[in-house]
Scaffold this active site. Structure first.
Site, PDB file in Angstrom:
ATOM      1  N   ASP A 224      13.719  26.583 -13.483  1.00 22.19           N
ATOM      2  CA  ASP A 224      12.494  27.298 -13.099  1.00 22.19           C
ATOM      3  C   ASP A 224      11.982  26.582 -11.933  1.00 22.19           C
ATOM      4  OD1 ASP A 224      10.055  28.600 -14.615  1.00 22.19           O
ATOM      5  OD2 ASP A 224       9.349  26.812 -13.701  1.00 22.19           O
TER       6      ASP A 224
ATOM      7  N   TYR B 198       6.663  24.314  -5.092  1.00 22.98           N
ATOM      8  CA  TYR B 198       7.312  23.208  -5.356  1.00 22.98           C
ATOM      9  C   TYR B 198       7.999  22.907  -4.087  1.00 22.98           C
ATOM     10  CZ  TYR B 198       6.535  24.652 -10.300  1.00 22.98           C
ATOM     11  OH  TYR B 198       6.008  24.973 -11.519  1.00 22.98           O
TER      12      TYR B 198
ATOM     13  N   LYS C  33       8.203  31.789  -8.542  1.00 22.72           N
ATOM     14  CA  LYS C  33       6.881  32.176  -8.719  1.00 22.72           C
ATOM     15  C   LYS C  33       6.313  32.500  -7.182  1.00 22.72           C
ATOM     16  CE  LYS C  33       6.811  28.761 -12.640  1.00 22.72           C
ATOM     17  NZ  LYS C  33       7.582  27.642 -11.852  1.00 22.72           N
TER      18      LYS C  33
ATOM     19  N   HIS D 215       2.065  33.004 -10.155  1.00 19.54           N
ATOM     20  CA  HIS D 215       1.878  31.664 -10.555  1.00 19.54           C
ATOM     21  C   HIS D 215       0.541  31.341 -11.309  1.00 19.54           C
ATOM     22  CE1 HIS D 215       3.457  27.555  -9.372  1.00 19.54           C
ATOM     23  NE2 HIS D 215       2.910  27.352 -10.780  1.00 19.54           N
TER      24      HIS D 215
ATOM     25  N   LYS E 282      11.471  18.990 -17.342  1.00 18.16           N
ATOM     26  CA  LYS E 282      11.849  18.439 -16.140  1.00 18.16           C
ATOM     27  C   LYS E 282      12.360  16.956 -16.513  1.00 18.16           C
ATOM     28  CE  LYS E 282      10.541  15.322 -12.578  1.00 18.16           C
ATOM     29  NZ  LYS E 282      10.000  14.208 -12.823  1.00 18.16           N
ATOM     30  N   SER E 283      13.404  16.460 -15.663  1.00 21.66           N
ATOM     31  CA  SER E 283      13.795  15.026 -15.511  1.00 21.66           C
ATOM     32  C   SER E 283      14.459  14.699 -14.420  1.00 21.66           C
ATOM     33  CB  SER E 283      14.391  14.596 -16.970  1.00 21.66           C
ATOM     34  OG  SER E 283      14.623  13.263 -16.713  1.00 21.66           O
ATOM     35  N   VAL E 284      14.309  13.723 -13.719  1.00 17.64           N
ATOM     36  CA  VAL E 284      15.152  13.315 -12.676  1.00 17.64           C
ATOM     37  C   VAL E 284      16.311  12.384 -13.136  1.00 17.64           C
ATOM     38  CG1 VAL E 284      13.695  13.923 -10.906  1.00 17.64           C
ATOM     39  CG2 VAL E 284      13.670  11.640 -11.762  1.00 17.64           C
TER      40      VAL E 284
ATOM     41  N   ARG F 164      18.323  11.499 -19.711  1.00 16.90           N
ATOM     42  CA  ARG F 164      17.193  12.297 -20.258  1.00 16.90           C
ATOM     43  C   ARG F 164      17.585  13.985 -20.227  1.00 16.90           C
ATOM     44  NH1 ARG F 164      11.832   9.699 -18.105  1.00 16.90           N
ATOM     45  NH2 ARG F 164      11.735   7.885 -19.703  1.00 16.90           N
TER      46      ARG F 164
ATOM     47  N   ASN G 295      17.933  16.082 -23.450  1.00 13.66           N
ATOM     48  CA  ASN G 295      17.003  17.206 -23.600  1.00 13.66           C
ATOM     49  C   ASN G 295      17.488  18.512 -23.950  1.00 13.66           C
ATOM     50  OD1 ASN G 295      14.733  15.626 -23.202  1.00 13.66           O
ATOM     51  ND2 ASN G 295      14.500  16.426 -20.943  1.00 13.66           N
TER      52      ASN G 295
HETATM   53  N1  NDP Z   1       3.474  27.610 -14.383  1.00 14.84           N
HETATM   54  C1  NDP Z   1       2.871  26.430 -14.119  1.00 14.84           C
HETATM   55  O1  NDP Z   1       1.791  26.423 -13.597  1.00 14.84           O
HETATM   56  C2  NDP Z   1       3.612  25.082 -14.398  1.00 14.84           C
HETATM   57  C3  NDP Z   1       4.801  25.189 -14.432  1.00 14.84           C
HETATM   58  N2  NDP Z   1       5.542  24.054 -14.858  1.00 14.84           N
HETATM   59  C4  NDP Z   1       7.071  24.007 -15.112  1.00 14.84           C
HETATM   60  O2  NDP Z   1       7.368  23.342 -16.328  1.00 14.84           O
HETATM   61  C5  NDP Z   1       8.232  22.352 -15.857  1.00 14.84           C
HETATM   62  C6  NDP Z   1       8.109  21.204 -16.798  1.00 14.84           C
HETATM   63  O3  NDP Z   1       6.832  20.877 -16.735  1.00 14.84           O
HETATM   64  P1  NDP Z   1       6.471  19.297 -16.439  1.00 14.84           P
HETATM   65  O4  NDP Z   1       5.122  19.379 -15.969  1.00 14.84           O
HETATM   66  O5  NDP Z   1       7.550  18.784 -15.455  1.00 14.84           O
HETATM   67  O6  NDP Z   1       6.422  18.287 -17.476  1.00 14.84           O
HETATM   68  P2  NDP Z   1       7.457  17.942 -18.741  1.00 14.84           P
HETATM   69  O7  NDP Z   1       6.992  18.207 -20.222  1.00 14.84           O
HETATM   70  O8  NDP Z   1       8.815  18.781 -18.653  1.00 14.84           O
HETATM   71  O9  NDP Z   1       7.791  16.395 -18.635  1.00 14.84           O
HETATM   72  C7  NDP Z   1       8.469  15.869 -17.671  1.00 14.84           C
HETATM   73  C8  NDP Z   1       7.960  14.423 -17.510  1.00 14.84           C
HETATM   74  O10 NDP Z   1       8.697  13.895 -18.740  1.00 14.84           O
HETATM   75  C9  NDP Z   1       9.702  12.777 -18.610  1.00 14.84           C
HETATM   76  N3  NDP Z   1      10.865  13.054 -19.553  1.00 14.84           N
HETATM   77  C10 NDP Z   1      11.756  14.229 -19.287  1.00 14.84           C
HETATM   78  N4  NDP Z   1      12.658  14.036 -20.245  1.00 14.84           N
HETATM   79  C11 NDP Z   1      12.013  13.012 -21.232  1.00 14.84           C
HETATM   80  C12 NDP Z   1      12.550  12.122 -22.124  1.00 14.84           C
HETATM   81  N5  NDP Z   1      13.761  12.900 -22.750  1.00 14.84           N
HETATM   82  N6  NDP Z   1      12.135  11.203 -22.726  1.00 14.84           N
HETATM   83  C13 NDP Z   1      11.025  10.793 -22.140  1.00 14.84           C
HETATM   84  N7  NDP Z   1      10.457  11.279 -20.965  1.00 14.84           N
HETATM   85  C14 NDP Z   1      11.050  12.178 -20.245  1.00 14.84           C
HETATM   86  C15 NDP Z   1      10.086  12.964 -17.026  1.00 14.84           C
HETATM   87  O11 NDP Z   1      10.458  11.666 -16.524  1.00 14.84           O
HETATM   88  P3  NDP Z   1      11.677  11.602 -15.499  1.00 14.84           P
HETATM   89  O12 NDP Z   1      11.744  12.698 -14.445  1.00 14.84           O
HETATM   90  O13 NDP Z   1      11.329  10.455 -14.764  1.00 14.84           O
HETATM   91  O14 NDP Z   1      12.881  11.635 -16.357  1.00 14.84           O
HETATM   92  C16 NDP Z   1       8.719  13.739 -16.305  1.00 14.84           C
HETATM   93  O15 NDP Z   1       7.912  12.602 -16.148  1.00 14.84           O
HETATM   94  C17 NDP Z   1       8.004  22.075 -14.570  1.00 14.84           C
HETATM   95  O16 NDP Z   1       9.046  21.467 -13.728  1.00 14.84           O
HETATM   96  C18 NDP Z   1       7.996  23.351 -13.910  1.00 14.84           C
HETATM   97  O17 NDP Z   1       9.306  24.051 -13.619  1.00 14.84           O
HETATM   98  C19 NDP Z   1       4.808  22.850 -14.942  1.00 14.84           C
HETATM   99  C20 NDP Z   1       3.454  22.716 -14.690  1.00 14.84           C
HETATM  100  C21 NDP Z   1       2.675  23.879 -14.412  1.00 14.84           C
HETATM  101  O1  NHF Z   2       3.603  24.672 -11.558  1.00 14.33           O
HETATM  102  C1  NHF Z   2       2.744  23.943 -11.277  1.00 14.33           C
HETATM  103  C2  NHF Z   2       2.699  22.562 -11.322  1.00 14.33           C
HETATM  104  O2  NHF Z   2       1.602  21.687 -11.807  1.00 14.33           O
HETATM  105  C3  NHF Z   2       0.623  21.729 -10.999  1.00 14.33           C
HETATM  106  C4  NHF Z   2      -0.709  21.088 -11.465  1.00 14.33           C
HETATM  107  O3  NHF Z   2      -0.891  21.085 -12.711  1.00 14.33           O
HETATM  108  C5  NHF Z   2       0.242  23.405 -11.174  1.00 14.33           C
HETATM  109  O4  NHF Z   2      -0.966  23.718 -10.239  1.00 14.33           O
HETATM  110  C6  NHF Z   2       1.062  24.558 -10.792  1.00 14.33           C
HETATM  111  O5  NHF Z   2       0.975  25.451 -11.293  1.00 14.33           O
END
Ligand code: NDP
Ligand code: NHF
Length: 276
Positions: free
Chosen positions: A46, A51, A76, A109, A232-234, A238, A242
């Site tokens: 995704d 991004y 998106k 988006h 998401k994770s880097v 994890r 996940n």
């Molecule tokens: N349509 C939209 O508007 C939006 C879409 N998205 C999508 O959703 C995806 C996921 O959402 P996101 O906001 O990244 O949040 P997540 O809920 O996926 O959380 C990511 C965070 O959690 C940490 N994490 C990951 N796995 C673990 C684990 N097993 N234990 C503890 N901590 C963990 C990561 O740290 P670390 O990386 O350091 O391991 C990172 O800081 C995005 O990447 C994107 O593709 C997100 C926001 C808005």
């Molecule tokens: O995908 C996204 C990642 O997070 C941002 C901040 O919340 C959003 O604006 C965006 O839609």
């Protein structure tokens, strides 16, 4: 064979229920991180024009040696590209960056109340679908009134609405709207961005009972609700953790306990006011 279940969409295509999100992964780390996800068995990515890492996702796809038909790629349309023509041009740019002829899913988006162009944008999406540039079209961050307008004024019911959804923001109203209209729910920030939520005593207790982590419990809760997720994770451990959520089941009581964590608390912007 992948152990990730597929979910059938309203156009008959099947999306892997678990994917990998790449928001906030630095472009310089993206190709390597996505390759780690592929090695762990993820086949669904995704990303978004917003991004800034589509080219690096494309680099990972090219390097992976995986067949195009083994992968599900979502991107998106950026908020700056609403409108019939601009949305199609934006998809062309994304395809070029990704190195693909077509994506599997293209999403609007945000609905963007200030511009109020999402109906024209959606008609551009319908054209892009007819032209074979995306297998499926959907939306993100749409509220029922935005969806109502698309259903009234256009031909295609979105296959998916991608919305903020985690135990503190459970979106019961939108989920039941989706069910009534055959729209699948994708949950963004599925583990509530990690911090805070994962320390909740309810989750820690359930995790201990199953010998799993709190993150795995939350992801499993989504799977049992039928949500499509892409944490998401880097962090390689994890990334693997996940994905390791298909060998256990939460009980009815576990599910109810997590349902009871609702706070209607957003981590991200409100779609009715977010206009950038
Ligand atoms: N349509 C939209 O508007 C939006 C879409 N998205 C999508 O959703 C995806 C996921 O959402 P996101 O906001 O990244 O949040 P997540 O809920 O996926 O959380 C990511 C965070 O959690 C940490 N994490 C990951 N796995 C673990 C684990 N097993 N234990 C503890 N901590 C963990 C990561 O740290 P670390 O990386 O350091 O391991 C990172 O800081 C995005 O990447 C994107 O593709 C997100 C926001 C808005
Ligand atoms: O995908 C996204 C990642 O997070 C941002 C901040 O919340 C959003 O604006 C965006 O839609």
């Amino acid at each position: 064979m992948s152990d990730v279940p597929g979910i059938e969409l309203n156009n008959g295509t099947v999306i892997p229920q678990l994917g990998f999100g790449v928001f906030q992964i630095d472009p310089s780390d993206t190709a390597e991180t996505v390759l780690t996800a592929f090695e762990a068995g993820y086949r669904h990515i995704d990303t978004a024009q917003m991004y800034g890492n589509e080219a690096e996702v494309g680099e990972a796809i090219a390097k992976s040696g995986l067949g195009r038909d083994e992968l599900w790629i979502t991107t998106k349309c950026n908020n700056s590209n609403h409108g019939y023509d601009d949305a199609q041009r934006a998809l062309d740019e994304s395809l070029q960056k990704l190195g693909l002829d077509a994506v599997d899913l293209y999403l609007i988006h945000w609905p963007l109340p200030g511009k109020d162009l999402y109906v024209d944008t959606w008609k551009g999406f319908e054209k892009a679908h007819q032209d074979g540039k995306t297998r499926t079209i959907g939306v993100s961050n749409f509220q029922p009134h935005h969806l109502d307008k698309l259903l009234e004024e256009t031909e295609t019911v979105p296959a998916i609405n991608q919305i903020e959804l985690h135990p503190h923001m459970q979106q019961a109203g939108l989920r039941s709207y989706h069910e009534r209209h055959g729209i699948r729910t994708e949950a963004w920030s599925p583990i509530g961005q990690g911090k805070g939520l994962l320390d909740a005593p309810e989750l820690v207790e359930i995790a201990q009972a199953h010998g799993k982590s709190a993150a795995q419990v939350v992801l499993r809760w989504h799977v049992q609700l039928g949500n499509i997720i892409f944490p998401k994770s880097v962090t390689p451990d994890r990334i693997r953790e996940n994905k390791d959520i298909f060998d256990f089941e939460l009980t009815h009581e576990d599910m109810q306990k997590i349902d009871g964590m609702e706070k209607a608390e957003r981590l991200g912007p409100d779609p009715d006011t977010f206009a950038r």
